[in-house]
Design an enzyme around this catalytic site. Structure first.
Site, short mmCIF file in Angstrom:
data_model
loop_
_atom_site.label_atom_id
_atom_site.label_comp_id
_atom_site.label_asym_id
_atom_site.label_seq_id
_atom_site.Cartn_x
_atom_site.Cartn_y
_atom_site.Cartn_z
N GLY A 243 0.84 -1.19 0.00
CA GLY A 243 0.00 0.00 0.00
C GLY A 243 0.87 1.24 0.00
O GLY A 243 2.02 1.20 -0.45
N GLY A 248 2.36 2.38 5.40
CA GLY A 248 3.45 1.47 5.76
C GLY A 248 4.19 1.93 7.01
O GLY A 248 4.54 1.14 7.88
N GLU A 266 5.58 -3.31 0.93
CA GLU A 266 5.70 -3.03 -0.52
C GLU A 266 4.95 -1.72 -0.74
O GLU A 266 3.72 -1.70 -0.67
CB GLU A 266 5.06 -4.15 -1.35
CG GLU A 266 5.71 -5.50 -1.21
CD GLU A 266 7.04 -5.63 -1.93
OE1 GLU A 266 7.38 -4.72 -2.70
OE2 GLU A 266 7.73 -6.62 -1.69
N GLU A 398 3.76 10.62 -5.85
CA GLU A 398 3.05 9.53 -6.52
C GLU A 398 1.60 9.94 -6.74
O GLU A 398 0.90 10.32 -5.80
CB GLU A 398 3.10 8.27 -5.65
CG GLU A 398 2.47 7.08 -6.35
CD GLU A 398 2.43 5.83 -5.47
OE1 GLU A 398 2.05 5.94 -4.30
OE2 GLU A 398 2.77 4.75 -5.99
P1 NAD Z 1 -3.35 2.47 1.41
O1 NAD Z 1 -2.08 2.54 2.16
O2 NAD Z 1 -4.32 3.57 1.56
O3 NAD Z 1 -4.16 1.15 1.83
C1 NAD Z 1 -3.60 -0.15 1.71
C2 NAD Z 1 -4.28 -1.08 2.68
O4 NAD Z 1 -4.00 -0.64 4.02
C3 NAD Z 1 -5.80 -1.10 2.56
O5 NAD Z 1 -6.25 -2.43 2.81
C4 NAD Z 1 -6.25 -0.17 3.68
O6 NAD Z 1 -7.55 -0.43 4.15
C5 NAD Z 1 -5.21 -0.46 4.74
N1 NAD Z 1 -4.98 0.62 5.70
C6 NAD Z 1 -5.24 1.95 5.55
N2 NAD Z 1 -4.84 2.63 6.66
C7 NAD Z 1 -4.32 1.71 7.52
C8 NAD Z 1 -3.73 1.78 8.81
N3 NAD Z 1 -3.59 2.93 9.46
N4 NAD Z 1 -3.29 0.64 9.38
C9 NAD Z 1 -3.39 -0.54 8.72
N5 NAD Z 1 -3.95 -0.68 7.52
C10 NAD Z 1 -4.41 0.43 6.91
O7 NAD Z 1 -2.96 2.23 -0.11
P2 NAD Z 1 -3.95 2.08 -1.35
O8 NAD Z 1 -4.50 3.42 -1.69
O9 NAD Z 1 -4.91 0.96 -1.11
O10 NAD Z 1 -2.96 1.57 -2.49
C11 NAD Z 1 -2.20 2.44 -3.25
C12 NAD Z 1 -0.76 2.41 -2.78
O11 NAD Z 1 -0.27 1.07 -2.82
C13 NAD Z 1 0.15 3.21 -3.68
O12 NAD Z 1 1.02 3.99 -2.90
C14 NAD Z 1 0.92 2.14 -4.43
O13 NAD Z 1 2.17 2.54 -4.89
C15 NAD Z 1 1.02 1.06 -3.42
N6 NAD Z 1 1.29 -0.23 -4.05
C16 NAD Z 1 2.55 -0.77 -3.91
C17 NAD Z 1 2.85 -1.99 -4.53
C18 NAD Z 1 4.22 -2.60 -4.40
O14 NAD Z 1 4.35 -3.78 -4.68
N7 NAD Z 1 5.23 -1.86 -4.00
C19 NAD Z 1 1.87 -2.65 -5.26
C20 NAD Z 1 0.61 -2.07 -5.38
C21 NAD Z 1 0.33 -0.86 -4.75
#
Ligand code: NAD
Length: 497
Positions: A243, A248, A266, A398
């Site tokens: 995410g 992270g 990731e 990003e």
């Molecule tokens: P996000 O961080 O908003 O959410 C990811 C997940 O985390 C979701 O399931 C969300 O509900 C959960 N989440 C949100 N806040 C949280 C918290 N405080 N504690 C624990 N969990 C929480 O990201 P997104 O908008 O879903 O995805 C987009 C991001 O993911 C982009 O930054 C993208 O680059 C990244 N991404 C990285 C990879 C990789 O392999 N490096 C692959 C795909 C996406």
């Protein structure tokens, strides 16, 4: 090749049965407090399902079930060959249900049905099968030790692994975690994104059908809260997260403040795609540059969102790029000829549009820049290209949408400097006819994946580790190395006399 037409998919969508309950301890279940959230389609804003909004009681119940299953050894205690057989059955079931899973993914997330049928669902099934095939072939070590000792080094499953994943490749990102984690013998609690929970729930049912014992693979839908609770839980041994970099960091804090569970991240990216003046194939490179940013509506962590072009070829290259971008006109995601679907939801679309507004004042808009198909009630943005300076906001942050920043450079050193001048380090590419130059640049690029004279190759090949340098994360998904994330290394010393 899937032969279904737009009308066929629409008919299927009209009669599709959608499950919104959590999957805990081998059974579908409502959230303990009965809460749900609305899961809507970005295609037209229509409500698809009410989905269990899991909270603390659910997280405690699911972790307890996963722990019990692990401790009982119903999965971890099997011969790896037996785990392999179950996982291969599961992968086969995903193939059998390909149309249904692809349709769910497309309706839920807005990506083209051509992609979900050809890429997402087959890739997730392949990932599970790949780790299944591997797991009865990786052994431990007998180390050269003192004569009176037998020294063994073995890998053991960690226990309860939580996987928290994003919405851009909902099932594939999840499979990259649960594939190796389950193959290694762990119990898994999957927390899909609240923006795309549906395929996770469906594959959990298929896992049960394939023979995974209760408690071994669980799905708790919900937003940040269940993710945070899993990250802070004292009985979760490892959290594998994909995410944003922001989330992270929060997850790492939760792990530090609780039980120091293993944390694998990731995260985001702002990947540079460098085209030198001696690029061997300008047409191919321009098409690849368009694919790199417009595939999956630009909602790709490793998207080539910064295109660095040498000044000598800039004009001709941008012209070819814009021609290639035209093949990405947004359309209805259930139409098999469509290559660009909907942005995942209104929040994400508004964020992307805000970046486009910022771009207008920072650089030259060369193509796109608007929301389209508003009459559908869905969320669509044209492929958008800006020419900007490297310090522009849209060239540094990003965006996670179909917005490309083109940056002009004069020397190789300048290009490498711009490429590396970012908090991220997920991927990068370089195009040059000179293999020495290309290889030297590849070495200097601080990124987990570097492509030479291509972009995005090998995404479906499980042999390549995938992950980031710097704030793009730690650890690697895919490849045999991913097994290391879900196993503890144990030294056993046996005294003979
Ligand atoms: P996000 O961080 O908003 O959410 C990811 C997940 O985390 C979701 O399931 C969300 O509900 C959960 N989440 C949100 N806040 C949280 C918290 N405080 N504690 C624990 N969990 C929480 O990201 P997104 O908008 O879903 O995805 C987009 C991001 O993911 C982009 O930054 C993208 O680059 C990244 N991404 C990285 C990879 C990789 O392999 N490096 C692959 C795909 C996406």
């Amino acid at each position: 090749m899937n032969k279904k037409t737009f009308a066929d998919w629409q008919d299927k969508a009209a009669t599709l049965k959608i499950e919104g309950r959590a999957f805990i301890d081998g059974a579908l279940s409502h959230s303990r407090d009965g809460k749900t959230f609305v899961c809507a389609s970005p295609i037209d804003g229509r409500e698809l399902a009410r989905v269990a909004d899991c909270g603390e009681a659910d997280v405690n119940a699911v972790v307890a079930a996963a722990r019990r299953a692990f401790d009982e050894g119903s999965w971890a205690g099997l011969n790896p060959r037996e785990r392999k057989a179950v996982l291969l059955r599961w992968a086969a079931l995903m193939h059998e249900h390909l149309d249904e899973l692809a349709l769910l993914e497309t309706l839920d997330m807005g990506k083209p049905i051509g992609d979900t049928t050809m890429i997402d669902i087959p890739a997730a099934a392949h990932c599970v099968a790949w780790y299944a095939e591997a797991i009865d072939k990786v052994g431990g070590e007998v180390v050269p030790a003192d004569q009176h000792l037998v020294g063994l080094v073995t890998r053991e499953p960690m226990g309860v692994v939580a996987a928290v994943v994003p919405w851009n490749f909902p099932l594939v990102m999840a499979a990259w975690k649960f594939g190796p984690a389950l193959a290694a013998g762990n119990s898994v609690v999957l927390k899909p994104s609240e923006k795309s929970p549906l395929t996770a729930i469906r594959v959990a049912q298929l896992a049960h059908e394939a023979g995974l014992p209760p408690g071994v693979f669980n799905v708790v839908p919900g937003g940040a809260e269940p993710g945070r609770l899993l990250a802070a839980h004292g009985d979760v041994d490892c959290i594998a997260f994909t995410g944003s970099t922001r989330t992270g960091k929060l997850i790492m804090q939760c792990a530090a403040q609780s039980n120091l569970k293993r944390v694998w991240l990731e995260l985001g990216g702002k990947s540079p795609n460098i085209v030198l003046a001696d690029c061997p194939d300008l047409d191919g490179a321009a098409k690849a540059a368009a694919d790199a940013i417009f595939f999956n509506m630009g909602e790709v962590c490793s998207a080539g969102s910064r295109l660095l072009v040498h000044r000598d070829i800039k004009d001709v290259f941008i012209e070819k790029l814009l021609a290639a971008a035209r093949s990405y006109a947004p359309g209805h995601p259930l139409d098999p000829v469509v290559t660009m679907g909907a942005i995942v939801d209104r929040v994400q679309m508004d964020q992307v549009l805000a970046y486009i507004e910022a771009g207008r004042s920072e650089g030259r808009l060369a193509a796109g820049g608007a929301q389209v198909k508003k009459e559908t009630g869905g969320f669509y943005i044209e492929p958008t290209v800006f020419e900007v300076k490297p310090d522009a906001k849209i060239a540094r942050e990003e965006i996670f949408g179909p917005v490309l920043s083109v940056i002009v450079f004069d020397t190789v050193d300048e290009a490498v400097h711009i490429a590396n001048d970012t908090q991220y380090g997920l991927a990068a590419a370089v195009w040059s006819a000179d293999v020495t130059t290309a290889h030297e640049i590849a070495r200097r690029l601080r990124a987990g994946t570097v492509w030479v004279n291509c972009y995005g190759e090998g995404g479906g090949d499980m042999n390549f580790p995938f992950g980031g340098y710097k704030q793009s994360g730690n650890g690697r998904d895919k490849s045999l190395h991913a097994l290391e994330k879900y196993t503890e290394l144990k030294s056993t010393l046996i005294r003979l006399r």
